[in-house]
Design an enzyme around this catalytic site. Structure first.
Site, PDB file in Angstrom:
ATOM      1  N   ARG A  53       0.801  -1.295   0.079  1.00 32.26           N
ATOM      2  CA  ARG A  53       0.209  -0.573  -0.427  1.00 32.26           C
ATOM      3  C   ARG A  53       1.204   1.028   0.057  1.00 32.26           C
ATOM      4  O   ARG A  53       0.751   1.901  -0.835  1.00 32.26           O
ATOM      5  CB  ARG A  53      -0.986   0.426   1.010  1.00 32.26           C
ATOM      6  CG  ARG A  53      -1.728   1.051   1.110  1.00 32.26           C
ATOM      7  CD  ARG A  53      -3.205   1.320   2.245  1.00 32.26           C
ATOM      8  NE  ARG A  53      -2.452   1.472   3.524  1.00 32.26           N
ATOM      9  CZ  ARG A  53      -3.430   0.694   4.414  1.00 32.26           C
ATOM     10  NH1 ARG A  53      -4.406   0.784   4.348  1.00 32.26           N
ATOM     11  NH2 ARG A  53      -2.590   1.168   5.615  1.00 32.26           N
ATOM     12  N   LYS A 152      -2.246   7.615   1.170  1.00 26.77           N
ATOM     13  CA  LYS A 152      -2.110   8.130   3.095  1.00 26.77           C
ATOM     14  C   LYS A 152      -1.245   8.970   2.722  1.00 26.77           C
ATOM     15  O   LYS A 152      -0.140   8.642   3.101  1.00 26.77           O
ATOM     16  CB  LYS A 152      -1.755   6.881   3.006  1.00 26.77           C
ATOM     17  CG  LYS A 152      -2.707   5.335   4.140  1.00 26.77           C
ATOM     18  CD  LYS A 152      -2.313   4.265   5.284  1.00 26.77           C
ATOM     19  CE  LYS A 152      -2.176   5.086   6.177  1.00 26.77           C
ATOM     20  NZ  LYS A 152      -2.656   5.336   7.930  1.00 26.77           N
ATOM     21  N   GLU A 185     -15.618   7.355   6.561  1.00 30.81           N
ATOM     22  CA  GLU A 185     -14.879   7.066   7.333  1.00 30.81           C
ATOM     23  C   GLU A 185     -14.627   8.038   8.661  1.00 30.81           C
ATOM     24  O   GLU A 185     -15.039   8.252   9.081  1.00 30.81           O
ATOM     25  CB  GLU A 185     -13.553   6.654   7.092  1.00 30.81           C
ATOM     26  CG  GLU A 185     -12.975   7.442   6.875  1.00 30.81           C
ATOM     27  CD  GLU A 185     -11.597   7.403   5.828  1.00 30.81           C
ATOM     28  OE1 GLU A 185     -10.532   5.995   5.711  1.00 30.81           O
ATOM     29  OE2 GLU A 185     -10.599   8.252   5.191  1.00 30.81           O
TER      30      GLU A 185
END
Length: 294
Positions: A53, A152, A185
């Protein structure tokens, strides 16, 4: 306690001496990506998933990490070893690197890589037993058309502004809605609800990070044969859920018993949530799920 040892660009430094340039574009502009990873009992949990990721996020922002995945993994393991940790929280940070005061990444010849290994405790133990209180933030989740939440990135202001709202009213977490009013989220966690025995979580496309802990919990749900759907839902569905819980690398998995002043279900950690928390903790200690450090 001895100082933590920090990895920066191939070298190790005591925490007090670990520094990056003020001209680093990670510092100046939040230009970079990161990963938060857990180690349990001498094993890095879901190591490959996290490393993949990190590199996928870097590719999405056109950032070439100056080391292979294998080299990154070994650097992370060595950082943990030098800190003598068996249970830890690891932060991998890759920034665009040192440049000038302009925005252009072309002025940054080499990315900066930082690895930190330490301990972390997001919520007190009693909160895992009694559930946490959350609010809905007024700020909306970033749209994929501006900055995809799957990345991220080092720019976490969207999440931080929501966290400030939670802090101001004494709530543990803040839920972010997307531009259409759908639950996306939290500031650092994914959201799950349970209604009439069916477990639901928002699909990634509504504005949620494809959390590693989220993936693990979904696999646990499927292994237990419980009804599950990735499904869009609003605050109406969340308020009227029988149970709710959040998942995240740092938080692991934790029950939610009140949102925006509404009691969720019985106001206690529900039976399905409790079972999932129990099974998740078993997975974190499964040797097959982690990479050996020592």
């Amino acid at each position: 306690m001895e100082e933590r040892i920090i990895y920066i660009d191939g070298q190790f430094y005591p925490k007090s001496e670990a520094k990056v340039s003020v001209f680093d574009h990670g510092f100046l502009y939040g230009d970079g990506v990161f990963e938060g990873i857990r180690a349990y009992d001498g094993r890095v949990f879901r190591c490959e998933d996290h490393i993949n990721r990190l590199y996928e996020g870097a590719k999405a922002i056109d950032l070439e990490i100056p080391m292979s995945k294998e080299e990154m993994t070994e650097a992370m393991l060595e950082t943990i070893r030098r800190n003598g940790l068996r249970d830890s929280y690891i932060r991998l940070v890759v920034s665009r690197g040192m440049g000038d005061l302009g925005l252009s990444p072309d002025k940054c010849p080499k990315p900066t890589v930082v690895i930190i290994a330490d301990t972390i405790a997001i919520y007190p133990p009693e909160m895992y037993e009694n559930g946490l209180v959350a609010i809905t933030a007024s700020v909306r989740r970033n749209s994929a058309s501006s900055l995809d939440p799957q990345i991220k990135s080092l720019n976490y202001l969207n999440n931080i502004l929501a966290k400030i709202e939670a802090n101001r009213v004494g709530a543990a977490e803040a839920i972010l809605l997307n531009q259409n009013g759908l639950v996306a989220e939290c500031t650092g966690d994914n959201v799950f609800i349970i209604k009439d025995g069916v477990i639901m979580t928002p699909p990634i496309y509504v504005g949620a990070l494809n959390g590693i802990t989220r993936r693990v919990v979904i696999s646990v749900i499927k292994q237990l044969g419980l009804p599950f759907e990735e499904k869009e839902f609003t605050l109406y569905n969340l308020y009227n859920a029988d149970e709710c819980f959040f998942t995240g690398t740092a938080a692991e998995a934790i029950a939610v018993t009140m949102v925006d002043g509404r009691t969720i279900g019985s106001g206690k950690c529900g039976p399905i949530t409790a079972k999932l928390l129990e099974e998740f903790r078993k997975v974190t200690r499964d040797p097959s799920q982690g990479k050996e450090i020592y």
